[in-house]
Design an enzyme around this catalytic site. Sequence first.
Site, PDB file in Angstrom:
ATOM      1  N   LYS A   1      15.118  -9.318  29.757  1.00 49.04           N
ATOM      2  CA  LYS A   1      14.583 -10.438  30.561  1.00 49.04           C
ATOM      3  C   LYS A   1      14.083 -11.474  29.709  1.00 49.04           C
ATOM      4  O   LYS A   1      14.254 -12.947  29.914  1.00 49.04           O
ATOM      5  CB  LYS A   1      13.337  -9.631  31.277  1.00 49.04           C
ATOM      6  CG  LYS A   1      13.950  -8.904  32.681  1.00 49.04           C
ATOM      7  CD  LYS A   1      12.553  -8.397  33.298  1.00 49.04           C
ATOM      8  CE  LYS A   1      13.063  -7.355  34.473  1.00 49.04           C
ATOM      9  NZ  LYS A   1      12.144  -6.856  35.359  1.00 49.04           N
TER      10      LYS A   1
ATOM     11  N   GLU B   1      15.351   5.407  32.798  1.00 47.56           N
ATOM     12  CA  GLU B   1      14.075   4.807  32.437  1.00 47.56           C
ATOM     13  C   GLU B   1      12.880   5.628  32.175  1.00 47.56           C
ATOM     14  O   GLU B   1      12.181   5.054  31.142  1.00 47.56           O
ATOM     15  CB  GLU B   1      13.364   3.919  33.903  1.00 47.56           C
ATOM     16  CG  GLU B   1      14.692   2.894  34.182  1.00 47.56           C
ATOM     17  CD  GLU B   1      13.913   1.739  35.169  1.00 47.56           C
ATOM     18  OE1 GLU B   1      12.912   1.366  35.064  1.00 47.56           O
ATOM     19  OE2 GLU B   1      14.834   1.504  36.240  1.00 47.56           O
TER      20      GLU B   1
ATOM     21  N   HIS C   1      38.268  11.522  45.310  1.00 50.31           N
ATOM     22  CA  HIS C   1      39.326  10.805  45.680  1.00 50.31           C
ATOM     23  C   HIS C   1      39.726  10.335  44.030  1.00 50.31           C
ATOM     24  O   HIS C   1      40.651   9.201  44.111  1.00 50.31           O
ATOM     25  CB  HIS C   1      39.333   9.707  46.602  1.00 50.31           C
ATOM     26  CG  HIS C   1      39.165  10.468  47.950  1.00 50.31           C
ATOM     27  ND1 HIS C   1      40.448  10.950  48.667  1.00 50.31           N
ATOM     28  CD2 HIS C   1      38.209  10.959  48.647  1.00 50.31           C
ATOM     29  CE1 HIS C   1      39.894  11.533  49.944  1.00 50.31           C
ATOM     30  NE2 HIS C   1      38.651  11.439  49.768  1.00 50.31           N
TER      31      HIS C   1
HETATM   32  O1  PA5 Z   1      11.516  -0.010  36.972  1.00 60.00           O
HETATM   33  C1  PA5 Z   1      11.763  -1.025  36.475  1.00 60.00           C
HETATM   34  O2  PA5 Z   1      10.775  -1.258  35.758  1.00 60.00           O
HETATM   35  C2  PA5 Z   1      13.060  -2.060  36.641  1.00 60.00           C
HETATM   36  O3  PA5 Z   1      14.031  -1.462  37.094  1.00 60.00           O
HETATM   37  C3  PA5 Z   1      12.435  -3.208  37.370  1.00 60.00           C
HETATM   38  O4  PA5 Z   1      11.915  -2.673  38.765  1.00 60.00           O
HETATM   39  C4  PA5 Z   1      13.573  -4.296  37.591  1.00 60.00           C
HETATM   40  O5  PA5 Z   1      13.692  -4.815  36.206  1.00 60.00           O
HETATM   41  C5  PA5 Z   1      12.833  -5.294  38.495  1.00 60.00           C
HETATM   42  O6  PA5 Z   1      11.778  -5.944  38.180  1.00 60.00           O
HETATM   43  P1  PA5 Z   1      10.622  -6.270  39.488  1.00 60.00           P
HETATM   44  O7  PA5 Z   1      10.543  -4.759  39.944  1.00 60.00           O
HETATM   45  O8  PA5 Z   1       9.514  -6.631  38.541  1.00 60.00           O
HETATM   46  O9  PA5 Z   1      11.230  -7.078  40.235  1.00 60.00           O
END
Ligand code: PA5
Length: 349
Positions: free
Chosen positions: A333, A226, A242
């Site tokens: 999303k 990310e 394994h």
């Molecule tokens: O780090 C991020 O932006 C994502 O992994 C979000 O955490 C994930 O999409 C879930 O969204 P939220 O944390 O708003 O529930």
Amino acid sequence: MEVSPEEVKNIDKSGILGQMEKFADDLRRGLELSEKVEIGSFRALIVCGMGGSAIAGDVVSDLVSEIPVLVNRDYELPSFVGEEWLLVAISYSGNTEETLSALSQAIKRECSIVCMTSGGLMEKLCERHGLPLIPLPKGYQPRAAFPIMLGALAGLLSGEVPRFAQSVRDSLGELDRYVESLKPHVPLSENPAKLLANELIGKVPIIYGARNMRSVAYRMRTQLNENAKMLAFHHVFPELDHNEIVGLSGGIFEGLKVVVLLDEGYPETIRTRVEAFKELFRDKVPITELVFRGSSEEARTLKAICLGDFASVYAAILRGIDPTPVEAIAFTKKYLKEKLDYLRKIGIS
Ligand code: PA5
């Protein structure tokens, strides 16, 4: 290559690194936030969340063995979750459909529930159903709010597993000092996060851990995904002995970089497995070993998370990429909302 404070300032436009620098303060803040929540006793914990809002659950599950701890990353809640469970639903935005779907099932089942969010539909559901809410401060990326979420989970467990909350509290000073060594003003030669970022750039990292380092390996992978927009993978000892090692001996090594996370408290079984791994692959694939020392398993685990978090931002800076935007996640999303509008279908939005 060095990463200067000026480069960080220019490329990390939303200041995610600045948020990471407050790791210990945010842990403390999370512990305090959960003190205000009243909950009855429970025999097992389930954390519902996705991505950056789920990882604190994995860390708890690695570090707590006194009660069962599950992490649920799905629309469905397992059917065995009922009265004796505490369900903690975490969504930083409050709008993640998998988490809200599981939460709505928990509400119907009359489970004992606590929510953590900065707003969105989750906050509205809490108001509508009178659910206890731990309010997360606004202005974070979900993954950067990790220490607040973890601190809050530790606080919620302070009745059932007081040892854990205490150990997290005891690690705060040590973490503060460790984070100091990772900051942008500390030069490359003395900064373990900058050194790690330099090792990973241009490679496909494969991160291995065991026991308490399982969640850390996954966190490091997802932070590289990310923040640095890099592909990375992870696996865990002893399971990887394994299957994965056979795949790795297939001979396609180009571009791979194995990172082994070593906790100084690993038992002999795991240490010997790491030795066997190095024996097998020493001359075939570059291996970096990272050893974590500290006063407790909690301290070592959280230090390792800090290292991976900072390294992922330095890797982004070295690549000239702003660590904050996660466009592929935003696209998916939006696509799901337009095509499916699942939350409206189940009557939440
Ligand atoms: O780090 C991020 O932006 C994502 O992994 C979000 O955490 C994930 O999409 C879930 O969204 P939220 O944390 O708003 O529930």
